[in-house]
Design an enzyme around this catalytic site. Structure first.
Site, mmCIF file in Angstrom:
data_model
loop_
_atom_site.group_PDB
_atom_site.id
_atom_site.type_symbol
_atom_site.label_atom_id
_atom_site.label_comp_id
_atom_site.label_asym_id
_atom_site.label_seq_id
_atom_site.Cartn_x
_atom_site.Cartn_y
_atom_site.Cartn_z
ATOM 1 N N ASP A 42 7.089 37.413 -5.598
ATOM 2 C CA ASP A 42 6.752 38.751 -5.097
ATOM 3 C C ASP A 42 7.972 39.657 -5.210
ATOM 4 O OD1 ASP A 42 4.972 40.643 -3.681
ATOM 5 O OD2 ASP A 42 6.433 40.449 -2.066
ATOM 6 N N GLU A 125 2.593 39.707 -9.715
ATOM 7 C CA GLU A 125 1.586 40.753 -9.537
ATOM 8 C C GLU A 125 1.593 41.668 -10.757
ATOM 9 O OE1 GLU A 125 1.260 42.050 -4.978
ATOM 10 O OE2 GLU A 125 3.296 42.100 -5.739
ATOM 11 N N CYS A 192 -4.102 36.159 4.807
ATOM 12 C CA CYS A 192 -3.440 34.986 5.384
ATOM 13 C C CYS A 192 -3.558 33.808 4.413
ATOM 14 C CB CYS A 192 -4.086 34.630 6.728
ATOM 15 S SG CYS A 192 -3.411 33.116 7.457
ATOM 16 N N CYS A 195 -5.620 30.724 6.520
ATOM 17 C CA CYS A 195 -7.064 30.754 6.787
ATOM 18 C C CYS A 195 -7.815 31.758 5.911
ATOM 19 C CB CYS A 195 -7.327 31.064 8.266
ATOM 20 S SG CYS A 195 -6.982 32.790 8.730
ATOM 21 N N ASP A 221 7.015 39.059 2.542
ATOM 22 C CA ASP A 221 7.209 38.845 1.107
ATOM 23 C C ASP A 221 6.874 37.410 0.708
ATOM 24 O OD1 ASP A 221 8.000 41.453 0.678
ATOM 25 O OD2 ASP A 221 10.130 41.035 0.944
#
Length: 228
Positions: A42, A125, A192, A195, A221
């Site tokens: 990231d 990304e 998240c 979950c 990050d």
């Protein structure tokens, strides 16, 4: 020794240094990457690059050099244009800009080489950096919002060399038989990884992530890198 047939030579000058770049043609086989590791990363502002394994690299710091440039620019404004003293200060400013570029390139080369040696696949990304660093001033009909903050963010992104870093990773992986994969950046900092609950409220601050569903907390990050 130069390997291959020289096709052309480009001579250039940066600051007070001259460079000769040689392009050669040679036959090479398809490389096979020695590693089987996959890592996500990231790109950020507080941290230059955070990996999904928890490691991270501090941002490139050129504050002292930038401060010197600003001091010299104030001196330059008081000199008579094109006088000898004006030319001397102008050259010093040019040399400092060149030094900042060298510091940036050196740091990014070292990080990208290390990553490409140890990972067969690097996932990033698919950021539209050109769009991200557009001016926030707007126009006469639609005035921009938070222009000063946007300008500061643009300056940080450009100074860290995100685009240059991506290019380095791509060509170095190509040399080694590795690969750089790009994924959709949408919600990577809001989801998240434990979950999979997705909400803007999970991103408590620029640096902290805390899931409102399960309570999972981590550096924001690092969470982005895990999701990537």
């Amino acid at each position: 020794d130069i390997i291959g047939n020289i096709k052309n030579v480009t001579v250039s000058k940066s600051g007070k240094f001259w460079f000769a770049s040689l392009q050669v043609e040679q036959e090479i086989g398809s490389p096979t990457h020695p590693s089987t590791n996959v890592i996500g990363g990231d790109l950020g502002v507080k941290r230059l690059f955070t990996l999904s394994n928890g490691e991270y690299f501090e941002p490139i710091n050129t504050d002292k050099l930038t401060a010197k440039i600003k001091r010299l620019q104030r001196k330059l404004a008081k000199k008579i244009r094109f006088s000898n003293n004006w030319k001397k200060i102008k050259q010093k400013i040019s040399d400092l800009h060149s030094k900042i570029a060298c510091v940036r390139r050196d740091r990014l080369n070292k990080i990208s080489t290390s990553l490409c040696k140890n990972h067969a696949i690097i996932v990033l990304e698919d950021l539209k950096i050109g769009n991200m660093t557009k001016s926030g001033k707007g126009n006469s009909e639609a005035h921009g919002k938070m222009v000063k903050q946007k300008s500061g963010l643009n300056r940080v992104i450009l100074n860290q060399g995100w685009g240059m870093f991506r290019e380095m990773l791509q060509y170095k992986q190509l040399w080694r038989g590795g690969e750089v994969v790009f994924v959709n950046p949408k919600h990577t900092s809001q989801t998240c990884p434990d979950c999979m609950h997705k909400s803007p409220d999970n991103r408590v601050s620029q640096a902290h992530f805390e899931c409102k569903a399960c309570g999972y907390s981590n550096n924001a990050d690092h969470v982005g890198a895990l999701n990537i």
